[in-house]
Design a protein around this motif. Structure first.
Motif, PDB file in Angstrom:
ATOM      1  N   ALA A  53     -27.918 -38.876 -32.126  1.00  0.00           N
ATOM      2  CA  ALA A  53     -27.357 -40.102 -31.563  1.00  0.00           C
ATOM      3  C   ALA A  53     -25.956 -40.372 -32.121  1.00  0.00           C
ATOM      4  O   ALA A  53     -25.065 -40.848 -31.405  1.00  0.00           O
ATOM      5  N   THR A  54     -25.759 -40.058 -33.389  1.00  0.00           N
ATOM      6  CA  THR A  54     -24.452 -40.252 -34.015  1.00  0.00           C
ATOM      7  C   THR A  54     -23.415 -39.317 -33.404  1.00  0.00           C
ATOM      8  O   THR A  54     -22.255 -39.688 -33.205  1.00  0.00           O
ATOM      9  N   LEU A  55     -23.834 -38.103 -33.059  1.00  0.00           N
ATOM     10  CA  LEU A  55     -22.915 -37.137 -32.471  1.00  0.00           C
ATOM     11  C   LEU A  55     -22.595 -37.423 -31.010  1.00  0.00           C
ATOM     12  O   LEU A  55     -21.593 -36.936 -30.499  1.00  0.00           O
ATOM     13  N   ALA A  56     -23.452 -38.182 -30.360  1.00  0.00           N
ATOM     14  CA  ALA A  56     -23.264 -38.431 -28.905  1.00  0.00           C
ATOM     15  C   ALA A  56     -22.124 -39.384 -28.622  1.00  0.00           C
ATOM     16  O   ALA A  56     -21.650 -40.106 -29.392  1.00  0.00           O
ATOM     17  N   GLY A  61     -13.711 -36.044 -47.726  1.00  0.00           N
ATOM     18  CA  GLY A  61     -13.310 -37.346 -48.246  1.00  0.00           C
ATOM     19  C   GLY A  61     -13.457 -38.438 -47.203  1.00  0.00           C
ATOM     20  O   GLY A  61     -14.116 -38.276 -46.183  1.00  0.00           O
ATOM     21  N   VAL A  62     -12.829 -39.556 -47.462  1.00  0.00           N
ATOM     22  CA  VAL A  62     -12.894 -40.693 -46.545  1.00  0.00           C
ATOM     23  C   VAL A  62     -12.253 -40.302 -45.224  1.00  0.00           C
ATOM     24  O   VAL A  62     -11.242 -39.625 -45.185  1.00  0.00           O
ATOM     25  N   GLY A  63     -12.860 -40.724 -44.150  1.00  0.00           N
ATOM     26  CA  GLY A  63     -12.359 -40.393 -42.833  1.00  0.00           C
ATOM     27  C   GLY A  63     -12.946 -39.092 -42.316  1.00  0.00           C
ATOM     28  O   GLY A  63     -12.563 -38.612 -41.273  1.00  0.00           O
ATOM     29  N   GLY A  64     -13.909 -38.541 -43.040  1.00  0.00           N
ATOM     30  CA  GLY A  64     -14.554 -37.308 -42.631  1.00  0.00           C
ATOM     31  C   GLY A  64     -15.647 -37.573 -41.615  1.00  0.00           C
ATOM     32  O   GLY A  64     -15.472 -38.366 -40.695  1.00  0.00           O
ATOM     33  N   PRO A  65     -16.787 -36.930 -41.801  1.00  0.00           N
ATOM     34  CA  PRO A  65     -17.875 -37.070 -40.828  1.00  0.00           C
ATOM     35  C   PRO A  65     -18.310 -38.517 -40.627  1.00  0.00           C
ATOM     36  O   PRO A  65     -18.229 -39.334 -41.540  1.00  0.00           O
ATOM     37  N   GLU A  66     -18.752 -38.812 -39.421  1.00  0.00           N
ATOM     38  CA  GLU A  66     -19.263 -40.137 -39.093  1.00  0.00           C
ATOM     39  C   GLU A  66     -20.468 -40.492 -39.940  1.00  0.00           C
ATOM     40  O   GLU A  66     -20.626 -41.618 -40.369  1.00  0.00           O
TER      41      GLU A  66
END
Length: 73
Positions: A70-73, A22-27
């Motif tokens: 890049a998102t995970l960094a 849900g909301v607030g999960g993965p970037e």
């Protein structure tokens, strides 16, 4: 413990995992560029996700993979 995480799963399992986070999960959510991916993106948007990386093995996969890292960094 505050470290980046990547979850990988097949299309058939995607809705369950998206609903669980849900909301607030993965970037960001990596979704294929297929017509199935279009539908999944609509559902994910309806669940509150706002950041999508579109790509697949044969279509934009290299760029999508770099964006995901890049998102995970």
């Amino acid at each position: 413990a505050g470290k980046p995480v990547a979850y990988a799963f097949w299309h058939g399992r995607m809705f369950t995992l998206l609903a669980a986070f849900g909301v607030g999960g993965p970037e960001a959510v990596l979704i294929s560029q297929s017509s199935d991916g279009d539908f999944i993106t609509l559902i994910a948007r309806g669940l509150g996700f706002r950041h999508f990386i579109r790509g697949a093995h044969g279509r934009g996969g290299a760029v999508a993979g770099k964006r995901l890292l890049a998102t995970l960094a």
